[in-house]
Design a protein around this motif. Structure first.
Motif, PDB file in Angstrom:
ATOM      1  N   ARG A   1       0.815  -1.134  -0.021  1.00 35.80           N
ATOM      2  CA  ARG A   1      -0.011   0.031   0.023  1.00 35.80           C
ATOM      3  C   ARG A   1       0.777   1.294   0.013  1.00 35.80           C
ATOM      4  O   ARG A   1       1.977   1.461   0.575  1.00 35.80           O
ATOM      5  CB  ARG A   1      -1.077  -0.119   1.302  1.00 35.80           C
ATOM      6  N   PHE A   2       0.549   2.168  -0.709  1.00 33.89           N
ATOM      7  CA  PHE A   2       1.111   3.480  -0.710  1.00 33.89           C
ATOM      8  C   PHE A   2       0.224   4.693  -0.212  1.00 33.89           C
ATOM      9  O   PHE A   2      -0.833   4.569  -0.257  1.00 33.89           O
ATOM     10  CB  PHE A   2       1.361   3.869  -2.245  1.00 33.89           C
ATOM     11  N   SER A   3       1.081   5.462   0.482  1.00 33.74           N
ATOM     12  CA  SER A   3       0.275   6.758   1.026  1.00 33.74           C
ATOM     13  C   SER A   3       1.069   7.752   0.632  1.00 33.74           C
ATOM     14  O   SER A   3       2.158   7.810   0.403  1.00 33.74           O
ATOM     15  CB  SER A   3      -0.302   6.629   2.348  1.00 33.74           C
ATOM     16  N   GLY A   4       0.304   9.102   0.628  1.00 36.09           N
ATOM     17  CA  GLY A   4       0.928  10.427   0.343  1.00 36.09           C
ATOM     18  C   GLY A   4       0.498  10.936  -1.227  1.00 36.09           C
ATOM     19  O   GLY A   4      -0.262  10.055  -1.753  1.00 36.09           O
ATOM     20  N   ASP A   5       1.242  11.792  -1.841  1.00 33.50           N
ATOM     21  CA  ASP A   5       0.744  12.369  -3.003  1.00 33.50           C
ATOM     22  C   ASP A   5       1.710  11.461  -3.904  1.00 33.50           C
ATOM     23  O   ASP A   5       2.922  11.728  -4.319  1.00 33.50           O
ATOM     24  CB  ASP A   5       1.166  13.787  -2.979  1.00 33.50           C
ATOM     25  N   ILE A   6       1.089  10.555  -4.472  1.00 35.76           N
ATOM     26  CA  ILE A   6       1.759   9.587  -5.620  1.00 35.76           C
ATOM     27  C   ILE A   6       1.694  10.331  -6.872  1.00 35.76           C
ATOM     28  O   ILE A   6       0.731  10.396  -7.297  1.00 35.76           O
ATOM     29  CB  ILE A   6       1.242   8.186  -5.704  1.00 35.76           C
ATOM     30  N   ALA A   7       2.607  10.809  -7.468  1.00 37.10           N
ATOM     31  CA  ALA A   7       2.791  11.468  -8.722  1.00 37.10           C
ATOM     32  C   ALA A   7       2.460  10.268  -9.855  1.00 37.10           C
ATOM     33  O   ALA A   7       3.093   9.519  -9.833  1.00 37.10           O
ATOM     34  CB  ALA A   7       4.077  12.453  -8.984  1.00 37.10           C
ATOM     35  N   GLY A   8       1.585  10.660 -10.889  1.00 39.87           N
ATOM     36  CA  GLY A   8       1.422   9.666 -11.883  1.00 39.87           C
ATOM     37  C   GLY A   8       0.886   8.248 -11.693  1.00 39.87           C
ATOM     38  O   GLY A   8       1.119   7.283 -12.031  1.00 39.87           O
ATOM     39  N   HIS A   9       0.118   8.507 -10.508  1.00 35.54           N
ATOM     40  CA  HIS A   9      -0.522   7.155  -9.686  1.00 35.54           C
ATOM     41  C   HIS A   9      -1.133   6.158 -10.822  1.00 35.54           C
ATOM     42  O   HIS A   9      -1.176   5.122 -10.656  1.00 35.54           O
ATOM     43  CB  HIS A   9      -1.356   7.460  -8.675  1.00 35.54           C
ATOM     44  N   LYS A  10      -1.705   6.601 -11.834  1.00 31.95           N
ATOM     45  CA  LYS A  10      -2.425   5.933 -12.934  1.00 31.95           C
ATOM     46  C   LYS A  10      -1.523   5.495 -14.057  1.00 31.95           C
ATOM     47  O   LYS A  10      -1.981   4.597 -14.823  1.00 31.95           O
ATOM     48  CB  LYS A  10      -3.470   6.691 -13.597  1.00 31.95           C
ATOM     49  N   GLY A  11      -0.259   5.748 -14.100  1.00 32.55           N
ATOM     50  CA  GLY A  11       0.680   5.415 -14.823  1.00 32.55           C
ATOM     51  C   GLY A  11       2.077   4.840 -14.243  1.00 32.55           C
ATOM     52  O   GLY A  11       3.013   5.056 -15.137  1.00 32.55           O
ATOM     53  N   LEU A  12       1.901   4.281 -13.131  1.00 33.34           N
ATOM     54  CA  LEU A  12       3.339   3.931 -12.545  1.00 33.34           C
ATOM     55  C   LEU A  12       3.513   2.633 -13.418  1.00 33.34           C
ATOM     56  O   LEU A  12       3.054   1.851 -14.036  1.00 33.34           O
ATOM     57  CB  LEU A  12       3.161   3.283 -11.363  1.00 33.34           C
ATOM     58  N   SER A  13       5.096   2.993 -13.736  1.00 36.86           N
ATOM     59  CA  SER A  13       5.754   1.972 -14.766  1.00 36.86           C
ATOM     60  C   SER A  13       7.082   1.341 -14.221  1.00 36.86           C
ATOM     61  O   SER A  13       7.400   0.244 -14.975  1.00 36.86           O
ATOM     62  CB  SER A  13       6.098   2.613 -16.012  1.00 36.86           C
ATOM     63  N   ALA A  14       7.446   1.688 -13.098  1.00 30.24           N
ATOM     64  CA  ALA A  14       8.695   0.781 -12.692  1.00 30.24           C
ATOM     65  C   ALA A  14       8.727   1.026 -11.093  1.00 30.24           C
ATOM     66  O   ALA A  14       8.269   2.086 -10.544  1.00 30.24           O
ATOM     67  CB  ALA A  14       9.695   1.442 -13.238  1.00 30.24           C
ATOM     68  N   ALA A  15       9.422   0.186 -10.682  1.00 26.01           N
ATOM     69  CA  ALA A  15       9.617   0.123  -9.100  1.00 26.01           C
ATOM     70  C   ALA A  15      10.745  -0.894  -8.898  1.00 26.01           C
ATOM     71  O   ALA A  15      11.060  -1.556  -9.471  1.00 26.01           O
ATOM     72  CB  ALA A  15       8.389  -0.220  -8.447  1.00 26.01           C
ATOM     73  N   ALA A  16      11.446  -0.174  -7.482  1.00 27.87           N
ATOM     74  CA  ALA A  16      12.805  -1.109  -7.103  1.00 27.87           C
ATOM     75  C   ALA A  16      12.828  -0.881  -5.696  1.00 27.87           C
ATOM     76  O   ALA A  16      12.708   0.352  -5.066  1.00 27.87           O
ATOM     77  CB  ALA A  16      13.869  -0.634  -7.900  1.00 27.87           C
ATOM     78  N   PHE A  17      12.811  -1.921  -4.753  1.00 28.50           N
ATOM     79  CA  PHE A  17      12.988  -1.912  -3.344  1.00 28.50           C
ATOM     80  C   PHE A  17      14.441  -1.674  -3.323  1.00 28.50           C
ATOM     81  O   PHE A  17      15.390  -2.011  -4.077  1.00 28.50           O
ATOM     82  CB  PHE A  17      12.639  -3.198  -2.796  1.00 28.50           C
ATOM     83  N   PHE A  18      14.910  -0.829  -2.039  1.00 24.65           N
ATOM     84  CA  PHE A  18      16.466  -0.865  -1.808  1.00 24.65           C
ATOM     85  C   PHE A  18      16.579  -0.605  -0.416  1.00 24.65           C
ATOM     86  O   PHE A  18      15.369  -0.328   0.328  1.00 24.65           O
ATOM     87  CB  PHE A  18      17.102   0.161  -2.361  1.00 24.65           C
ATOM     88  N   GLY A  19      17.832  -0.689   0.172  1.00 24.61           N
ATOM     89  CA  GLY A  19      17.808  -0.462   1.601  1.00 24.61           C
ATOM     90  C   GLY A  19      17.111  -1.559   2.536  1.00 24.61           C
ATOM     91  O   GLY A  19      16.553  -1.391   3.416  1.00 24.61           O
ATOM     92  N   ASP A  20      17.470  -2.929   1.913  1.00 21.25           N
ATOM     93  CA  ASP A  20      16.817  -3.988   2.760  1.00 21.25           C
ATOM     94  C   ASP A  20      15.560  -3.675   2.899  1.00 21.25           C
ATOM     95  O   ASP A  20      14.417  -4.287   3.854  1.00 21.25           O
ATOM     96  CB  ASP A  20      17.365  -4.477   4.075  1.00 21.25           C
ATOM     97  N   GLY A  21      14.763  -3.294   1.648  1.00 22.84           N
ATOM     98  CA  GLY A  21      12.999  -3.061   1.859  1.00 22.84           C
ATOM     99  C   GLY A  21      12.647  -1.949   2.508  1.00 22.84           C
ATOM    100  O   GLY A  21      11.475  -1.882   2.491  1.00 22.84           O
ATOM    101  N   GLU A  22      13.576  -1.281   3.157  1.00 19.37           N
ATOM    102  CA  GLU A  22      13.197  -0.047   3.886  1.00 19.37           C
ATOM    103  C   GLU A  22      12.429   1.157   2.727  1.00 19.37           C
ATOM    104  O   GLU A  22      11.682   1.942   3.272  1.00 19.37           O
ATOM    105  CB  GLU A  22      14.186   0.661   4.704  1.00 19.37           C
ATOM    106  N   PHE A  23      13.039   1.117   1.591  1.00 17.96           N
ATOM    107  CA  PHE A  23      12.741   2.236   0.670  1.00 17.96           C
ATOM    108  C   PHE A  23      12.145   1.420  -0.537  1.00 17.96           C
ATOM    109  O   PHE A  23      12.667   0.317  -1.050  1.00 17.96           O
ATOM    110  CB  PHE A  23      13.974   3.080   0.574  1.00 17.96           C
ATOM    111  N   LEU A  24      11.352   2.069  -1.250  1.00 11.46           N
ATOM    112  CA  LEU A  24      10.832   1.804  -2.656  1.00 11.46           C
ATOM    113  C   LEU A  24      10.843   2.970  -3.339  1.00 11.46           C
ATOM    114  O   LEU A  24      10.397   4.107  -3.255  1.00 11.46           O
ATOM    115  CB  LEU A  24       9.313   1.282  -2.321  1.00 11.46           C
ATOM    116  N   ALA A  25      11.604   2.769  -4.692  1.00 11.20           N
ATOM    117  CA  ALA A  25      11.729   4.040  -5.694  1.00 11.20           C
ATOM    118  C   ALA A  25      10.455   3.537  -6.781  1.00 11.20           C
ATOM    119  O   ALA A  25      10.548   2.527  -7.218  1.00 11.20           O
ATOM    120  CB  ALA A  25      13.013   4.207  -6.424  1.00 11.20           C
TER     121      ALA A  25
END
Length: 140
Positions: free
Chosen positions: A8-32
């Motif tokens: 689940r995401f919260s906050g102002d997600i830019a382009g939320h209808k067109g998300l095209s890429a994601a990557a976890f880092f920092g042992d899962g603490e962060f998501l780009a």
């Protein structure tokens, strides 16, 4: 393919209808995350079980203009680098259902190079998910 968990995401997600890429880092603490439209990625931070909140955005281009990066992929390397790739595609005009097929075909033959889409971006990221240096780019 099988789903292994929900995120689940919260906050102002830019382009939320067109998300095209994601990557976890920092042992899962962060998501780009990145979207088809725009010139930035967003860094989200783990807030709880499967819940990520927007932490900050990182603009990939120095100047805001009409061009977009058209983000198609994000990957993280264990050496503290986050890589973002644009679509490396050319811009074409959309077809118009009101036009004849012949005219629409002519429109599809016309395309424009868009340099901001033709790049690989390399970002150095610290343990807090922040950019530590200038963004390096390579033209595709």
């Amino acid at each position: 393919m099988e789903a292994i968990s929900a995120i689940r995401f919260s906050g102002d997600i830019a382009g939320h209808k067109g998300l095209s890429a994601a990557a976890f880092f920092g042992d899962g603490e962060f998501l780009a995350i990145g979207a088809d439209e725009g010139t930035a990625i967003q860094i989200l931070r783990l807030a709880g079980d499967g819940h990520y909140e927007v932490s900050h955005s990182i603009n990939l281009v120095a100047e805001q203009n009409d061009e977009e990066v058209d983000i198609e992929g994000i990957a993280y390397s264990d050496n503290g680098r986050l890589y973002v790739v644009g679509s490396h595609s050319r811009r074409r005009q959309r077809i118009d259902d009101r036009r004849r097929k012949k005219d629409n075909r002519k429109q599809l033959d016309k395309s424009e190079s868009e340099p901001s889409r033709e790049k690989l971006f390399e970002l150095r990221i610290d343990s807090g998910g922040k950019l530590t240096d200038e963004i390096e780019t390579t033209s595709l």
